[in-house]
Design a protein around this motif. Sequence first.
Motif, PDB file in Angstrom:
ATOM      1  N   ARG A   8     -46.811   6.487   6.768  1.00 48.28           N
ATOM      2  CA  ARG A   8     -47.832   6.683   7.863  1.00 48.28           C
ATOM      3  C   ARG A   8     -48.542   5.570   8.334  1.00 48.28           C
ATOM      4  NH1 ARG A   8     -53.212   7.161   8.178  1.00 48.28           N
ATOM      5  NH2 ARG A   8     -53.203   7.308   5.581  1.00 48.28           N
ATOM      6  N   ARG A   9     -49.035   4.832   7.235  1.00 47.62           N
ATOM      7  CA  ARG A   9     -49.866   3.719   7.723  1.00 47.62           C
ATOM      8  C   ARG A   9     -49.269   2.601   8.704  1.00 47.62           C
ATOM      9  NH1 ARG A   9     -54.132   2.431   9.868  1.00 47.62           N
ATOM     10  NH2 ARG A   9     -55.400   0.423   9.385  1.00 47.62           N
ATOM     11  N   GLU A  19     -48.600   3.576  11.968  1.00 45.18           N
ATOM     12  CA  GLU A  19     -49.925   3.431  12.867  1.00 45.18           C
ATOM     13  C   GLU A  19     -50.120   1.931  13.074  1.00 45.18           C
ATOM     14  OE1 GLU A  19     -52.397   7.233  10.582  1.00 45.18           O
ATOM     15  OE2 GLU A  19     -52.755   5.412  10.098  1.00 45.18           O
ATOM     16  N   THR A  48     -50.260   0.331  16.848  1.00 43.69           N
ATOM     17  CA  THR A  48     -51.530  -0.319  17.179  1.00 43.69           C
ATOM     18  C   THR A  48     -51.255  -1.715  17.819  1.00 43.69           C
ATOM     19  OG1 THR A  48     -52.897   0.980  15.512  1.00 43.69           O
ATOM     20  CG2 THR A  48     -53.829  -1.037  16.570  1.00 43.69           C
ATOM     21  N   VAL A  62     -53.554   9.590  14.769  1.00 38.74           N
ATOM     22  CA  VAL A  62     -53.740   8.024  15.322  1.00 38.74           C
ATOM     23  C   VAL A  62     -52.367   7.549  15.817  1.00 38.74           C
ATOM     24  CG1 VAL A  62     -54.251   5.782  14.496  1.00 38.74           C
ATOM     25  CG2 VAL A  62     -55.412   7.880  13.513  1.00 38.74           C
ATOM     26  N   ALA A  63     -51.364   7.906  15.424  1.00 39.64           N
ATOM     27  CA  ALA A  63     -50.177   7.310  15.891  1.00 39.64           C
ATOM     28  C   ALA A  63     -49.631   7.890  17.140  1.00 39.64           C
ATOM     29  CB  ALA A  63     -48.947   7.697  14.855  1.00 39.64           C
TER      30      ALA A  63
END
Length: 401
Positions: free
Chosen positions: A280-281, A284, A288, A323-324
């Motif tokens: 996940r991170r 993201e 970004t 967020v993604a």
Amino acid sequence: MEEAQEIEIPCYFVCPISMQLMKDPVTVSTGITYDRESIEKWLFQCKNSTCPVTKQDLSSTDLIPNHTLRRLMQEWCTFNAYERIPTPKAPVEKSQILKLLQEAKASPKSQINCLHGLRSIAHRDESSRNHLQHAAGAVEFLVIVASKNEDAMNKSEALSILHQIQLSESDSKKFLSDNGGFLESLMQVMESGDCQSRAHAVMLLKSAFYVADPKHLIGSKPEIYKQIVHILRDNISQQATKTALKLLVELCPWGRNRIKAVENGAVSALVELLLGTEERRACELVLTVLDQLCGCAEGRAELLAHGAGLAIVSKKILRVSNVASERAVRIICSITKHSSNSRILNEMMQIGVVSKLCLVLQVESSHKTKERAKEILRLHSRVWKDSSFIPPHLLSSYPLP
């Protein structure tokens, strides 16, 4: 049967900062005793120079072990069947560090011995690392070794220690301003060092730029982006990859940095990374940075030139996190507003981008993401509205132009 009574800890055994039983009581220059871990955090991490209780300025940051109080606490713990606090290791004295640094000037062999000694201190505990970070000349010595030493092992050792003790904000700014050799050394290690050294180098670079003045961010050299992309492509470790991505997030909004990143292959490296990760991170962060890079024509062109660029960005919508999804829809919005033509619009239908935007309107997602998806669909409704590529159950949610 009588209930077991809770043991009340004497107030003078409790640290005034953490309000917990002290493990390593130390006294500051005002005469107040604190737990070592709490007062060191107050002084070194929070950058305070006063006594937390009296609010007086401390004449010295030296911490004097309160052996008498510690022994009383240990006796009390034993008498009350309370978990006994261990006797702490003797703290590293500044004089020990200064002696090592002085001896390092004698010969190359002495320099190696000094590095080994500093490494031992850095590995010891948080308190020792704080002493090392604030000992006069220690960071400067390590930076010099990392910048000028031709021995790869010594350079790697120095970077490892710097990574452990972490550069302070003032040191970071100083070495970005006054020591071009240190920055160049980090670039060299990121290019040709072993995996661990490369990881330490990019982490130090990120720490330095995180507190840098805008002029250093704007004036960052193209070589930096080349080496960051090198780290991303090699995927040497998850931590190094995330650090490189965070560094791009920090740098790209400034000046012409987006173009520098694009010209050094950042877009294709990010797309390849996105294709290969589900974490996940990481997703993201990649999205970004791609969102930032698609803010310029060069970035959009590179994304469209990659055969899987649009498809993988679209695929991450509604599959990773809010967020993604928001970042991915922003990227598509940039493309459709500024870089679209009939070929690209048709491609977006064929690979499912338009269907995914319609799906965003039907499921639970953030208000901003829904509004942006509506905006994109309305903008090109003449081309997409009656497309056979959109399933009927999704086409029913297509917004009116």
